[in-house]
Write a protein that holds these residues in place. Structure first.
Motif, PDB file in Angstrom:
ATOM      1  N   ASP A 190       4.645 -84.452 -33.635  1.00 37.35           N
ATOM      2  CA  ASP A 190       4.628 -83.509 -32.522  1.00 37.35           C
ATOM      3  C   ASP A 190       5.439 -84.010 -31.340  1.00 37.35           C
ATOM      4  N   THR A 215       4.260 -78.881 -39.601  1.00 36.62           N
ATOM      5  CA  THR A 215       2.967 -78.391 -40.075  1.00 36.62           C
ATOM      6  C   THR A 215       2.520 -77.163 -39.289  1.00 36.62           C
ATOM      7  N   ARG A 216       3.258 -76.823 -38.226  1.00 32.68           N
ATOM      8  CA  ARG A 216       2.929 -75.670 -37.396  1.00 32.68           C
ATOM      9  C   ARG A 216       3.678 -74.401 -37.820  1.00 32.68           C
ATOM     10  N   LYS A 219       2.287 -71.009 -37.480  1.00 32.27           N
ATOM     11  CA  LYS A 219       1.808 -70.686 -36.139  1.00 32.27           C
ATOM     12  C   LYS A 219       2.959 -70.135 -35.296  1.00 32.27           C
ATOM     13  N   HIS A 261      -0.017 -71.499 -28.382  1.00 35.94           N
ATOM     14  CA  HIS A 261      -1.106 -72.433 -28.733  1.00 35.94           C
ATOM     15  C   HIS A 261      -1.155 -72.666 -30.244  1.00 35.94           C
ATOM     16  N   THR A 262      -1.184 -73.908 -30.636  1.00 33.47           N
ATOM     17  CA  THR A 262      -1.163 -74.436 -32.019  1.00 33.47           C
ATOM     18  C   THR A 262       0.208 -74.324 -32.669  1.00 33.47           C
ATOM     19  N   GLY A 263       1.173 -73.753 -31.931  1.00 31.32           N
ATOM     20  CA  GLY A 263       2.521 -73.612 -32.476  1.00 31.32           C
ATOM     21  C   GLY A 263       3.547 -74.407 -31.703  1.00 31.32           C
ATOM     22  N   THR A 264       4.734 -73.823 -31.549  1.00 38.05           N
ATOM     23  CA  THR A 264       5.863 -74.487 -30.888  1.00 38.05           C
ATOM     24  C   THR A 264       6.386 -73.612 -29.770  1.00 38.05           C
ATOM     25  N   VAL A 301      -4.133 -76.566 -24.009  1.00 37.87           N
ATOM     26  CA  VAL A 301      -3.262 -76.032 -25.063  1.00 37.87           C
ATOM     27  C   VAL A 301      -2.812 -77.147 -25.997  1.00 37.87           C
ATOM     28  N   ASP A 302      -2.621 -76.753 -27.235  1.00 35.40           N
ATOM     29  CA  ASP A 302      -2.050 -77.650 -28.253  1.00 35.40           C
ATOM     30  C   ASP A 302      -0.704 -77.060 -28.644  1.00 35.40           C
ATOM     31  N   VAL A 303       0.358 -77.573 -28.025  1.00 41.26           N
ATOM     32  CA  VAL A 303       1.684 -76.992 -28.201  1.00 41.26           C
ATOM     33  C   VAL A 303       2.711 -78.095 -28.429  1.00 41.26           C
ATOM     34  N   ARG A 304       3.597 -77.878 -29.398  1.00 36.36           N
ATOM     35  CA  ARG A 304       4.739 -78.766 -29.595  1.00 36.36           C
ATOM     36  C   ARG A 304       5.893 -78.230 -28.745  1.00 36.36           C
TER      37      ARG A 304
END
Length: 407
Positions: A190, A215-216, A219, A261-264, A301-304
């Motif tokens: 990430d 792995t995203r 998403k 969120h959870t994506g890029t 947030v979980d963002v790449r």
């Protein structure tokens, strides 16, 4: 398109040892002239099939028995040539149809081209043989377009699953091989990636490839152009706002970071972001949280994060226009996309891809670009890179005039 298996004409009308004679359908109610055409075609290595009425050839096409090319008479009883052409193109849009007429009628020619005819030729029969020469040339050009359609169909198929992968894989330049290697190496992590290169080189496609290999990939992939909005609106675009946060904020809005969120999230033209907003972005990168405009509530947030720029960030650092701490956060991994003039092996492949793409989008016949124009493409420096090439091909597809492509 009928399958070719043994000996016959190639795309330019010649004969190869691997292909059977290509099939050309003759549609004319004059049996004498149809016989003349069958002889004309046989002498040139083609296989011919005759139809005396338009509805017969349309029925054959709809039943899945298409020829490679159709020679279609304009003036026929019942279903005339233009009506037949319209039905043929509706049933099989890629079919190459050459219209034949005893005389040139400007209005008929215009209508035939509008309906998708590949060419319009006056029926052969003059003492000088000029009609035969014109018909022979029209058939060869139609085979060339058939070849192009096959190649572009394959190209579209390659791009349909993952356009970014195919785009990167087209080039054999060391710089693009390095980009592909970086994508493979960072895919399962990430870490932030900074993509650099001139405007129009394809930085967004590299960003999408990074997302597709991660792995995203199932998403969201969310793009934000940091140069498209003024600073006060860009902050709302990225992080959202509460109702009443500023004049015109009539409702609560979710920002792009929450959408990703959870994506890029891909921040294009990151060099255009103003220092105050750079500080808020740095906080998101460090703590994975932010607050909306007009709110004190933290949003996690979980963002790449992938960014791109055509600016010289190092010069911006020296002039205090870009935060040093953010700079090092963004360029954990750096990828450089070379300009198109350094990837000349891609030019003709991209040309063919854009021809197919915009011919389909604008419902125009696929017309092969001349060898002369292709040579000019290969010699040109492309200051606007892939975007400039794409716009030139779009202009050609719409206007159907090579003289208006490069001025």
């Amino acid at each position: 398109m009928s399958t070719v298996a043994s000996e016959g004409p190639d795309a330019a009308g010649g004969v190869t040892a691997e292909r059977r004679p290509a099939m050309i359908a003759v549609v004319d109610d004059d049996s004498g002239f149809a016989g003349y055409l069958r002889t004309f075609l046989a002498l040139r290595g083609y296989e011919a099939r005759s139809y005396s009425r338009g509805d017969e050839i349309v029925a054959a096409i709809r039943q899945g028995d298409p020829p490679d090319i159709v020679l279609l008479d304009v003036a026929m009883p019942g279903m005339d040539g233009l009506q037949t052409l319209k039905a043929l193109k509706a049933a099989r849009p890629e079919l190459q149809v050459i219209m034949l007429s005893g005389r040139e009628h400007a209005q008929t020619i215009v209508e035939a081209v509008r309906l998708g005819a590949a060419d319009y030729v006056v029926k052969p029969g003059d003492p000088e043989g000029l009609g035969e020469i014109a018909l022979d040339a029209a058939i060869k050009q139609a085979f060339e377009r058939n070849r192009l359609v096959h190649e572009l169909t394959d190209l579209r198929r390659q791009l349909s699953d993952d356009q970014s992968d195919a785009f990167i894989g087209w080039s054999d330049s060391p710089a693009m091989r390095q980009v592909a290697l970086i994508i493979d190496q960072v895919a399962d992590s990430d870490v932030t990636v900074l993509i650099r290169g001139e405007s129009g080189v394809g930085k967004e496609l590299v960003a999408r490839a990074i997302h597709q290999h991660s792995t995203r990939k199932q998403k969201p992939f969310v793009k934000v152009n940091c140069a498209a909005l003024p600073a006060e609106l860009l902050e709302s675009e990225l992080f959202g706002h509460e109702k009443g946060a500023f004049t015109g904020a009539a409702t609560t809005r979710i920002g792009k970071f929450e959408q990703a969120h959870t994506g890029t999230i891909f921040l294009d033209e990151i060099g255009e972001m103003k220092p105050p907003l750079q500080a808020k972005l740095l906080h998101v990168l460090q703590d994975a949280e932010f607050t909306k405009l007009g709110s004190n509530k933290k949003v996690n947030v979980d963002v790449r994060v992938v960014t791109a720029t055509n600016r010289d960030l190092e010069q911006m650092l020296m002039h205090g226009e870009f935060r040093e701490d953010l700079y090092y956060r963004l360029k954990v991994i750096e990828a450089y996309v070379p300009p198109l003039r350094e990837r000349r092996d891609e030019i003709l492949k991209l040309t063919d891809f854009f021809l197919a793409k915009y011919s389909e989008r604008y419902n125009r016949p696929i017309r092969a670009i001349s060898d002369g124009l292709r040579e000019r493409f290969m010699l040109y420096d492309w200051p606007g890179n892939v975007r400039e090439l794409e716009n030139m091909i779009k202009r050609f597809v719409i206007l159907q005039d090579e003289t208006l492509v490069m001025r």
